[in-house]
Design an enzyme around this catalytic site. Structure first.
Site, short mmCIF file in Angstrom:
data_model
loop_
_atom_site.label_atom_id
_atom_site.label_comp_id
_atom_site.label_asym_id
_atom_site.label_seq_id
_atom_site.Cartn_x
_atom_site.Cartn_y
_atom_site.Cartn_z
N HIS A 135 31.01 7.90 -32.06
CA HIS A 135 30.56 8.93 -32.04
C HIS A 135 29.88 8.19 -30.31
O HIS A 135 31.12 7.26 -29.72
CB HIS A 135 29.19 8.05 -32.83
CG HIS A 135 29.56 8.57 -33.81
ND1 HIS A 135 27.62 8.02 -34.91
CD2 HIS A 135 30.13 8.69 -34.67
CE1 HIS A 135 28.71 8.83 -36.60
NE2 HIS A 135 30.22 8.74 -36.11
N GLU A 168 27.52 7.07 -28.85
CA GLU A 168 26.48 5.78 -28.98
C GLU A 168 27.72 4.64 -28.28
O GLU A 168 28.22 3.77 -27.65
CB GLU A 168 25.74 5.82 -29.38
CG GLU A 168 24.57 6.97 -29.00
CD GLU A 168 24.50 7.94 -30.68
OE1 GLU A 168 23.55 8.73 -30.81
OE2 GLU A 168 25.39 8.19 -30.99
N SER A 216 19.64 11.78 -31.12
CA SER A 216 18.87 10.80 -32.79
C SER A 216 20.19 10.20 -32.94
O SER A 216 20.69 10.54 -33.51
CB SER A 216 17.98 11.25 -33.81
OG SER A 216 17.38 10.29 -33.55
N CYS A 250 22.53 8.12 -35.47
CA CYS A 250 23.02 7.92 -36.80
C CYS A 250 22.61 6.15 -37.23
O CYS A 250 22.41 5.50 -35.99
CB CYS A 250 24.04 7.85 -37.11
SG CYS A 250 25.07 7.09 -36.98
N CYS A 258 24.99 4.47 -34.82
CA CYS A 258 25.01 3.84 -33.98
C CYS A 258 23.84 2.95 -33.38
O CYS A 258 23.39 1.75 -32.67
CB CYS A 258 24.98 5.14 -33.42
SG CYS A 258 26.00 6.38 -32.85
#
Length: 157
Positions: free
Chosen positions: A54, A56, A81, A83, A86
């Site tokens: 991801h 992040e 936002s 998950c 993350c």
């Protein structure tokens, strides 16, 4: 919200656009320390055939191994936002602040972050919503990803 938050979010948006250009999902992240970029990242799940890359995670990974004091002074900027996975990494490394571009496309694990004393700032930027809407019009990658994991990633622990 500060001018600095908007500046770094614009850099995260550029990372999201890199992901699109590579055939991926438009999520970008920036990790800063003392108001300086120390790492950039973007979603590479499709590009790398990875369930965990991801945006992040990519940014945190690209920062390399920081010492604990540096993590405690850092800020993570992310277009969507985070998950639960993350959010767990953010909590694990004691990153004290997360700035989110918007959370209507995906309402992630913000409550988990807040319950673990992470400051969460939502800029609620229309340009990120529009980026995702345009992305979804052109392909079904995001819908397929949501179906793969679930329709809701909000976690309340």
């Amino acid at each position: 919200m500060s001018k600095t938050d908007f500046y770094f979010m614009d850099l995260a948006i550029e990372e999201a656009k890199k992901s699109i250009a590579e055939g991926g999902i438009p999520i970008g992240s920036i990790l800063t320390l003392d108001d300086k970029v120390i790492a950039k990242g973007h979603n590479k799940m499709l590009q790398e055939n990875s369930p965990i890359l991801h945006g992040e995670i990519d940014a945190i990974n690209n920062a390399g191994l920081l010492n604990s004091e540096d993590y405690k002074k850092s800020t993570l900027y992310t277009t969507l936002s985070p998950c639960p996975m993350c959010a767990g990494a953010i909590i694990m490394y004691n990153i004290p602040k997360v700035v989110i571009g918007e959370n209507t496309t995906l309402k992630g694990a913000e409550n988990l972050l807040k319950k673990n004393n992470v400051e969460v700032v939502n800029l609620n930027l229309e340009k990120i919503k529009n980026l995702f809407e345009d992305f979804q019009k052109n392909n079904d990658l995001w819908q397929k990803e949501l179906e793969r994991v679930s329709n809701s990633t909000e976690i309340d622990i």
